[in-house]
Design a protein around this motif. Structure first.
Motif, mmCIF file in Angstrom:
data_model
loop_
_atom_site.group_PDB
_atom_site.id
_atom_site.type_symbol
_atom_site.label_atom_id
_atom_site.label_comp_id
_atom_site.label_asym_id
_atom_site.label_seq_id
_atom_site.Cartn_x
_atom_site.Cartn_y
_atom_site.Cartn_z
ATOM 1 N N LEU A 1 0.845 -1.187 0.000
ATOM 2 C CA LEU A 1 0.000 0.000 0.000
ATOM 3 C C LEU A 1 0.881 1.238 0.000
ATOM 4 O O LEU A 1 1.823 1.349 0.792
ATOM 5 N N THR A 2 0.589 2.171 -0.906
ATOM 6 C CA THR A 2 1.349 3.422 -0.974
ATOM 7 C C THR A 2 0.402 4.609 -0.843
ATOM 8 O O THR A 2 -0.821 4.474 -0.965
ATOM 9 N N ASP A 3 1.002 5.802 -0.633
ATOM 10 C CA ASP A 3 0.201 7.024 -0.673
ATOM 11 C C ASP A 3 0.130 7.535 -2.116
ATOM 12 O O ASP A 3 0.586 6.857 -3.047
ATOM 13 N N ASP A 4 -0.406 8.719 -2.309
ATOM 14 C CA ASP A 4 -0.574 9.261 -3.665
ATOM 15 C C ASP A 4 0.746 9.511 -4.385
ATOM 16 O O ASP A 4 0.767 9.675 -5.606
ATOM 17 N N HIS A 5 1.843 9.557 -3.627
ATOM 18 C CA HIS A 5 3.160 9.811 -4.217
ATOM 19 C C HIS A 5 3.993 8.535 -4.321
ATOM 20 O O HIS A 5 5.218 8.600 -4.471
ATOM 21 N N MET A 6 3.345 7.377 -4.203
ATOM 22 C CA MET A 6 3.978 6.063 -4.358
ATOM 23 C C MET A 6 4.919 5.709 -3.222
ATOM 24 O O MET A 6 5.751 4.810 -3.348
ATOM 25 N N ARG A 7 4.789 6.406 -2.087
ATOM 26 C CA ARG A 7 5.599 6.079 -0.912
ATOM 27 C C ARG A 7 4.905 4.974 -0.117
ATOM 28 O O ARG A 7 3.717 5.074 0.174
ATOM 29 N N VAL A 8 5.653 3.941 0.215
ATOM 30 C CA VAL A 8 5.082 2.795 0.930
ATOM 31 C C VAL A 8 4.654 3.208 2.323
ATOM 32 O O VAL A 8 5.440 3.777 3.096
ATOM 33 N N LYS A 9 3.402 2.943 2.665
ATOM 34 C CA LYS A 9 2.858 3.345 3.956
ATOM 35 C C LYS A 9 3.564 2.605 5.091
ATOM 36 O O LYS A 9 3.775 1.394 5.025
ATOM 37 N N GLY A 10 3.966 3.362 6.091
ATOM 38 C CA GLY A 10 4.671 2.808 7.229
ATOM 39 C C GLY A 10 6.172 2.939 7.138
ATOM 40 O O GLY A 10 6.885 2.725 8.123
ATOM 41 N N SER A 11 6.690 3.301 5.943
ATOM 42 C CA SER A 11 8.144 3.356 5.749
ATOM 43 C C SER A 11 8.735 4.738 5.976
ATOM 44 O O SER A 11 9.941 4.925 5.805
ATOM 45 N N ASP A 12 7.909 5.717 6.351
ATOM 46 C CA ASP A 12 8.372 7.102 6.560
ATOM 47 C C ASP A 12 9.070 7.662 5.318
ATOM 48 O O ASP A 12 10.045 8.423 5.426
ATOM 49 N N GLY A 13 8.605 7.257 4.143
ATOM 50 C CA GLY A 13 9.149 7.807 2.906
ATOM 51 C C GLY A 13 10.457 7.208 2.457
ATOM 52 O O GLY A 13 11.064 7.683 1.496
ATOM 53 N N SER A 14 10.916 6.143 3.120
ATOM 54 C CA SER A 14 12.201 5.541 2.755
ATOM 55 C C SER A 14 12.057 4.482 1.661
ATOM 56 O O SER A 14 13.047 4.077 1.057
ATOM 57 N N ILE A 15 10.806 4.020 1.415
ATOM 58 C CA ILE A 15 10.571 2.997 0.395
ATOM 59 C C ILE A 15 9.483 3.488 -0.560
ATOM 60 O O ILE A 15 8.436 3.980 -0.131
ATOM 61 N N TRP A 16 9.758 3.356 -1.851
ATOM 62 C CA TRP A 16 8.783 3.708 -2.887
ATOM 63 C C TRP A 16 8.460 2.431 -3.671
ATOM 64 O O TRP A 16 9.296 1.545 -3.803
ATOM 65 N N ALA A 17 7.253 2.344 -4.198
ATOM 66 C CA ALA A 17 6.867 1.158 -4.953
ATOM 67 C C ALA A 17 5.960 1.546 -6.114
ATOM 68 O O ALA A 17 5.229 2.536 -6.047
ATOM 69 N N PHE A 18 6.018 0.744 -7.200
ATOM 70 C CA PHE A 18 5.194 1.034 -8.371
ATOM 71 C C PHE A 18 4.860 -0.268 -9.103
ATOM 72 O O PHE A 18 5.395 -1.331 -8.797
ATOM 73 N N GLY A 19 3.958 -0.185 -10.074
ATOM 74 C CA GLY A 19 3.584 -1.356 -10.865
ATOM 75 C C GLY A 19 2.746 -2.346 -10.081
ATOM 76 O O GLY A 19 2.072 -1.997 -9.103
ATOM 77 N N ASP A 20 2.797 -3.606 -10.489
ATOM 78 C CA ASP A 20 1.999 -4.647 -9.848
ATOM 79 C C ASP A 20 2.412 -4.914 -8.412
ATOM 80 O O ASP A 20 1.677 -5.558 -7.655
ATOM 81 N N ALA A 21 3.580 -4.411 -8.014
ATOM 82 C CA ALA A 21 4.036 -4.626 -6.640
ATOM 83 C C ALA A 21 3.326 -3.700 -5.658
ATOM 84 O O ALA A 21 3.439 -3.867 -4.449
ATOM 85 N N SER A 22 2.575 -2.731 -6.157
ATOM 86 C CA SER A 22 1.964 -1.746 -5.269
ATOM 87 C C SER A 22 0.546 -1.406 -5.674
ATOM 88 O O SER A 22 0.083 -1.725 -6.772
ATOM 89 N N THR A 23 -0.148 -0.764 -4.745
ATOM 90 C CA THR A 23 -1.461 -0.188 -5.024
ATOM 91 C C THR A 23 -1.635 1.029 -4.147
ATOM 92 O O THR A 23 -1.194 1.033 -2.994
ATOM 93 N N ILE A 24 -2.244 2.070 -4.682
ATOM 94 C CA ILE A 24 -2.439 3.306 -3.910
ATOM 95 C C ILE A 24 -3.592 3.129 -2.936
ATOM 96 O O ILE A 24 -4.681 2.706 -3.326
ATOM 97 N N ASP A 25 -3.331 3.425 -1.698
ATOM 98 C CA ASP A 25 -4.370 3.320 -0.669
ATOM 99 C C ASP A 25 -5.401 4.431 -0.873
ATOM 100 O O ASP A 25 -5.066 5.604 -0.922
ATOM 101 N N GLN A 26 -6.639 4.025 -1.000
ATOM 102 C CA GLN A 26 -7.716 4.992 -1.209
ATOM 103 C C GLN A 26 -8.714 4.863 -0.072
ATOM 104 O O GLN A 26 -9.617 4.008 -0.109
ATOM 105 N N PRO A 27 -8.573 5.711 0.946
ATOM 106 C CA PRO A 27 -9.468 5.632 2.118
ATOM 107 C C PRO A 27 -10.916 5.785 1.698
ATOM 108 O O PRO A 27 -11.255 6.587 0.831
#
Length: 218
Positions: A191-217
């Protein structure tokens, strides 16, 4: 900073024989392997000592999964055979069978039913058989065992069987999720935010493609 773009893996649903006897269609290498396999099937079927039963088996092409990938693969196999190989093997065309196995009662079930019905009409015109309301029970060398909705079980012979039933979580993604158990609850992706930053990682990990999905509350 870590950037994750490892994609996903094929989902076999733990069905016996899929990994050993089916071909996948996720990469350029997969596509090349399938093309080579189809050509090999025709070469073997054309040999003078190939018996009729074996010839029909070699020229049977089965696609498991009637989603976008499965439908596209079926159409591409049809075009390869009847646009390219027909010139070299005209006498074999009568034995060619292309079948798509789908659990639902129409293909492309994630879209509007009318799209699936239109696809079915086009496939019928092209001679591609849809095996609907049917699940795959197991696969062995040259045969896929299927079960109809009513419980009838039988085998379909194949020269090549393509597994196109969807994707599953990449093992690396699963491992990363364990570091952020509260934030990472998705069944297949990071799960990432709108800027592809992995949630919980404090911005240290980014993810894209099939490995990720944007969290939509909600």
């Amino acid at each position: 900073m870590l950037i994750v773009g490892v994609g996903s893996v094929n989902n076999t649903f733990g069905i016996k024989g899929v990994q050993e006897y089916c071909q996948f269609f996720k990469s350029i290498e997969d596509a090349n392997n399938l093309r080579r396999r189809i050509s090999e099937c025709f070469e073997r079927a054309a040999l003078p000592y190939t018996m009729e039963e074996e010839r029909k088996k070699l020229l049977s092409f089965v696609i498991c999964g009637g989603g976008p990938t499965g439908v596209e693969v079926a159409a591409e196999i049809h075009d390869m055979i009847f646009d390219d190989l027909k010139e070299h093997y005209p006498g074999l065309m009568k034995d060619v069978k292309i079948r798509v196995i789908e659990l639902m009662d129409y293909v492309l079930s994630t879209y509007d039913r009318k799209i699936g019905e239109f696809t079915a009409q086009q496939f019928e015109r092209a001679g591609i058989e849809l095996v609907l309301n049917t699940r795959v029970a197991s696969v062995r060398d040259g045969y896929v065992t299927v079960v109809k909705k009513g419980g009838e079980e039988y085998e379909i012979p194949f020269g090549s069987c393509v597994w196109a039933t969807g994707i599953a979580m990449n093992p690396l993604v699963k491992e990363l999720q364990q570091y952020f158990p509260k934030e990472q609850t998705h069944f297949r992706s990071l799960l990432t935010d709108d800027h592809m930053r992995v949630k919980g990682s404090d911005g240290s990990i980014w993810a894209f493609g099939d490995a990720s999905t944007i969290d939509q509350p909600r």
